[in-house]
Design a protein around this motif. Sequence first.
Motif, short mmCIF file in Angstrom:
data_model
loop_
_atom_site.label_atom_id
_atom_site.label_comp_id
_atom_site.label_asym_id
_atom_site.label_seq_id
_atom_site.Cartn_x
_atom_site.Cartn_y
_atom_site.Cartn_z
N CYS A 145 0.83 -1.21 0.00
CA CYS A 145 0.00 0.00 0.00
C CYS A 145 0.86 1.26 0.00
O CYS A 145 0.54 2.24 -0.68
N LEU B 172 0.83 4.15 -2.80
CA LEU B 172 0.65 5.56 -2.42
C LEU B 172 1.83 6.40 -2.89
O LEU B 172 1.65 7.55 -3.32
N ALA C 240 1.58 9.51 -5.32
CA ALA C 240 2.12 10.81 -4.88
C ALA C 240 3.14 11.36 -5.87
O ALA C 240 3.13 12.56 -6.17
#
Length: 182
Positions: free
Chosen positions: A31, A35, A39
């Motif tokens: 995860c 992310l 980002a």
Amino acid sequence: MSRKKKTSQSASHSSPEIARPARFHGSVLFCVILLLAAALRLAALADIQAGPYGDYLLWDEKIYHAWASQIADGTYQSKSVYEFSPLPAYLTAALYRVFGPQVVIVRLLNIVFGVLACLVIYFIAARLYDERAGLIAALIAALYEPFILYSVVPLKTALEIFLFASMAALLIAALQRVLQAA
């Protein structure tokens, strides 16, 4: 003697619990990698939007934008064989129909395709090797600069990478099923 039996029984019951935290850490790391991929792509998009390239479209980008705008307006009429892949134009037209002809929407969709490509690349490596290889492959895909660049420009490349990786994952899964059945 009964004390040794209790110790061995408690050790056998705790082994599944030991396996869970390792798996949990792997999924948390997975995860975090996704992310990070999102980002980095959003940061690249913000950087592009802040510069002169934010609203300016280059060669192929102009062609896809005009094509998608015509499809969304209902004014597109095909006069010859497609010179470019039509799927990205039709996806873009669907977005333009809902949100209006804003190029930033296509860039956001490409970011989604870029992050999904990292996800599929993880599954390919994890299926072929193990979870650690999947995490490493996903991290490389998340950090690979050309993937990041093509995730923020309104071109077909992010969709192509995602679809190619998905096709490879499906092929690998099918081949592994055939080999297991044999």
